[in-house]
Design a protein around this motif. Structure first.
Motif, PDB file in Angstrom:
ATOM      1  N   THR A   9       4.006 -15.562  -2.551  1.00 22.42           N
ATOM      2  CA  THR A   9       4.292 -14.200  -2.162  1.00 22.42           C
ATOM      3  C   THR A   9       3.024 -13.552  -1.621  1.00 22.42           C
ATOM      4  O   THR A   9       1.956 -13.698  -2.212  1.00 22.42           O
ATOM      5  CB  THR A   9       4.811 -13.395  -3.364  1.00 22.42           C
ATOM      6  N   ILE A  10       3.161 -12.862  -0.496  1.00 20.17           N
ATOM      7  CA  ILE A  10       2.049 -12.129   0.095  1.00 20.17           C
ATOM      8  C   ILE A  10       2.346 -10.652  -0.116  1.00 20.17           C
ATOM      9  O   ILE A  10       3.304 -10.118   0.436  1.00 20.17           O
ATOM     10  CB  ILE A  10       1.918 -12.442   1.596  1.00 20.17           C
ATOM     11  N   GLN A  11       1.564 -10.009  -0.941  1.00 18.90           N
ATOM     12  CA  GLN A  11       1.807  -8.599  -1.243  1.00 18.90           C
ATOM     13  C   GLN A  11       0.518  -7.950  -1.700  1.00 18.90           C
ATOM     14  O   GLN A  11      -0.252  -8.540  -2.472  1.00 18.90           O
ATOM     15  CB  GLN A  11       2.861  -8.461  -2.355  1.00 18.90           C
ATOM     16  N   ASN A  12       0.279  -6.744  -1.228  1.00 22.34           N
ATOM     17  CA  ASN A  12      -0.857  -5.966  -1.704  1.00 22.34           C
ATOM     18  C   ASN A  12      -0.494  -5.334  -3.035  1.00 22.34           C
ATOM     19  O   ASN A  12       0.699  -5.139  -3.338  1.00 22.34           O
ATOM     20  CB  ASN A  12      -1.207  -4.884  -0.686  1.00 22.34           C
ATOM     21  N   PRO A  13      -1.488  -5.004  -3.858  1.00 20.03           N
ATOM     22  CA  PRO A  13      -1.170  -4.360  -5.136  1.00 20.03           C
ATOM     23  C   PRO A  13      -0.606  -2.961  -4.927  1.00 20.03           C
ATOM     24  O   PRO A  13      -0.974  -2.267  -3.972  1.00 20.03           O
ATOM     25  CB  PRO A  13      -2.513  -4.315  -5.861  1.00 20.03           C
ATOM     26  N   LYS A  14       0.299  -2.571  -5.818  1.00 19.23           N
ATOM     27  CA  LYS A  14       0.870  -1.230  -5.744  1.00 19.23           C
ATOM     28  C   LYS A  14      -0.150  -0.213  -6.238  1.00 19.23           C
ATOM     29  O   LYS A  14      -1.053  -0.564  -7.007  1.00 19.23           O
ATOM     30  CB  LYS A  14       2.142  -1.154  -6.596  1.00 19.23           C
ATOM     31  N   PRO A  15      -0.011   1.045  -5.816  1.00 18.18           N
ATOM     32  CA  PRO A  15      -0.943   2.072  -6.280  1.00 18.18           C
ATOM     33  C   PRO A  15      -0.926   2.176  -7.811  1.00 18.18           C
ATOM     34  O   PRO A  15       0.121   2.057  -8.440  1.00 18.18           O
ATOM     35  CB  PRO A  15      -0.415   3.355  -5.643  1.00 18.18           C
ATOM     36  N   ALA A  16      -2.114   2.406  -8.383  1.00 23.38           N
ATOM     37  CA  ALA A  16      -2.236   2.455  -9.841  1.00 23.38           C
ATOM     38  C   ALA A  16      -1.465   3.625 -10.437  1.00 23.38           C
ATOM     39  O   ALA A  16      -0.990   3.543 -11.577  1.00 23.38           O
ATOM     40  CB  ALA A  16      -3.709   2.541 -10.232  1.00 23.38           C
ATOM     41  N   ASN A  17      -1.322   4.712  -9.671  1.00 20.50           N
ATOM     42  CA  ASN A  17      -0.631   5.892 -10.205  1.00 20.50           C
ATOM     43  C   ASN A  17       0.881   5.830 -10.050  1.00 20.50           C
ATOM     44  O   ASN A  17       1.582   6.756 -10.446  1.00 20.50           O
ATOM     45  CB  ASN A  17      -1.179   7.162  -9.559  1.00 20.50           C
ATOM     46  N   GLU A  18       1.390   4.755  -9.487  1.00 15.54           N
ATOM     47  CA  GLU A  18       2.834   4.640  -9.319  1.00 15.54           C
ATOM     48  C   GLU A  18       3.482   4.284 -10.657  1.00 15.54           C
ATOM     49  O   GLU A  18       3.062   3.321 -11.307  1.00 15.54           O
ATOM     50  CB  GLU A  18       3.161   3.569  -8.283  1.00 15.54           C
ATOM     51  N   LEU A  79       1.768   0.834   6.697  1.00 18.55           N
ATOM     52  CA  LEU A  79       1.354   1.691   5.586  1.00 18.55           C
ATOM     53  C   LEU A  79       2.001   1.228   4.285  1.00 18.55           C
ATOM     54  O   LEU A  79       1.331   1.085   3.257  1.00 18.55           O
ATOM     55  CB  LEU A  79       1.731   3.150   5.874  1.00 18.55           C
ATOM     56  N   MET A  80       3.301   0.966   4.350  1.00 17.35           N
ATOM     57  CA  MET A  80       4.007   0.540   3.132  1.00 17.35           C
ATOM     58  C   MET A  80       3.527  -0.840   2.678  1.00 17.35           C
ATOM     59  O   MET A  80       3.408  -1.081   1.474  1.00 17.35           O
ATOM     60  CB  MET A  80       5.517   0.559   3.369  1.00 17.35           C
ATOM     61  N   PHE A  81       3.227  -1.718   3.616  1.00 23.82           N
ATOM     62  CA  PHE A  81       2.718  -3.036   3.230  1.00 23.82           C
ATOM     63  C   PHE A  81       1.353  -2.897   2.569  1.00 23.82           C
ATOM     64  O   PHE A  81       1.090  -3.529   1.544  1.00 23.82           O
ATOM     65  CB  PHE A  81       2.640  -3.950   4.456  1.00 23.82           C
ATOM     66  N   ARG A  82       0.479  -2.065   3.155  1.00 24.81           N
ATOM     67  CA  ARG A  82      -0.852  -1.852   2.559  1.00 24.81           C
ATOM     68  C   ARG A  82      -0.736  -1.286   1.160  1.00 24.81           C
ATOM     69  O   ARG A  82      -1.543  -1.577   0.286  1.00 24.81           O
ATOM     70  CB  ARG A  82      -1.686  -0.902   3.427  1.00 24.81           C
ATOM     71  N   LYS A  83       0.277  -0.438   0.935  1.00 25.96           N
ATOM     72  CA  LYS A  83       0.450   0.199  -0.378  1.00 25.96           C
ATOM     73  C   LYS A  83       1.198  -0.689  -1.362  1.00 25.96           C
ATOM     74  O   LYS A  83       1.468  -0.281  -2.490  1.00 25.96           O
ATOM     75  CB  LYS A  83       1.217   1.530  -0.222  1.00 25.96           C
ATOM     76  N   GLY A  84       1.553  -1.892  -0.945  1.00 27.90           N
ATOM     77  CA  GLY A  84       2.204  -2.826  -1.854  1.00 27.90           C
ATOM     78  C   GLY A  84       3.699  -2.632  -2.003  1.00 27.90           C
ATOM     79  O   GLY A  84       4.294  -3.139  -2.944  1.00 27.90           O
TER      80      GLY A  84
END
Length: 118
Positions: A9-18, A79-84
């Motif tokens: 899986t290729i995915q950026n980490p989700k924002p910590a505050n989510e 943007l959504m990909f960068r944000k995970g």
């Protein structure tokens, strides 16, 4: 299509505050996803409008707007990909080679001469 159990899986980490558990309220991801859905709808609609426009200036104006809408849609996806918020499945080289062979074989059916993809 079912996911390949050996794929990565290729995915950026989700924002910590989510939040881990989503409530009924809209968050940033929901808002961007809503705008992305709107942009997809607009590209579909402008595509039909461009195809059916009979006046050349109107057609050109719609094509300009269509291109801008596609660019906006792509930037929202990025943007959504960068944000995970989007993930991709890396495919095995063997599967890619098989797909290439399959579709490359179709090129013999083209009524014109094709060049080899590199």
């Amino acid at each position: 299509m079912s996911p390949n159990p050996t794929s990565q899986t290729i995915q950026n980490p989700k924002p910590a505050n989510e939040p881990q558990v989503k409530g009924p309220e809209m968050n940033d991801r929901d808002r961007v996803n809503d705008i992305l859905a709107l942009e997809k709808y607009l590209t579909d609609s402008f595509n039909i409008s461009a195809r059916e426009a009979s006046h050349s200036y109107l057609h050109q104006d719609i094509m300009t707007i269509l291109n801008e809408t596609h660019q906006c849609q792509y930037e929202l996806f990025e943007l959504m990909f960068r944000k995970g918020h989007y993930k991709l499945e890396a495919e095995q080289q063997q599967t890619l080679d098989q797909a290439y062979q399959q579709f490359n074989g179709y090129s013999t059916q083209f009524p014109y001469q094709t060049q080899t993809l590199q």
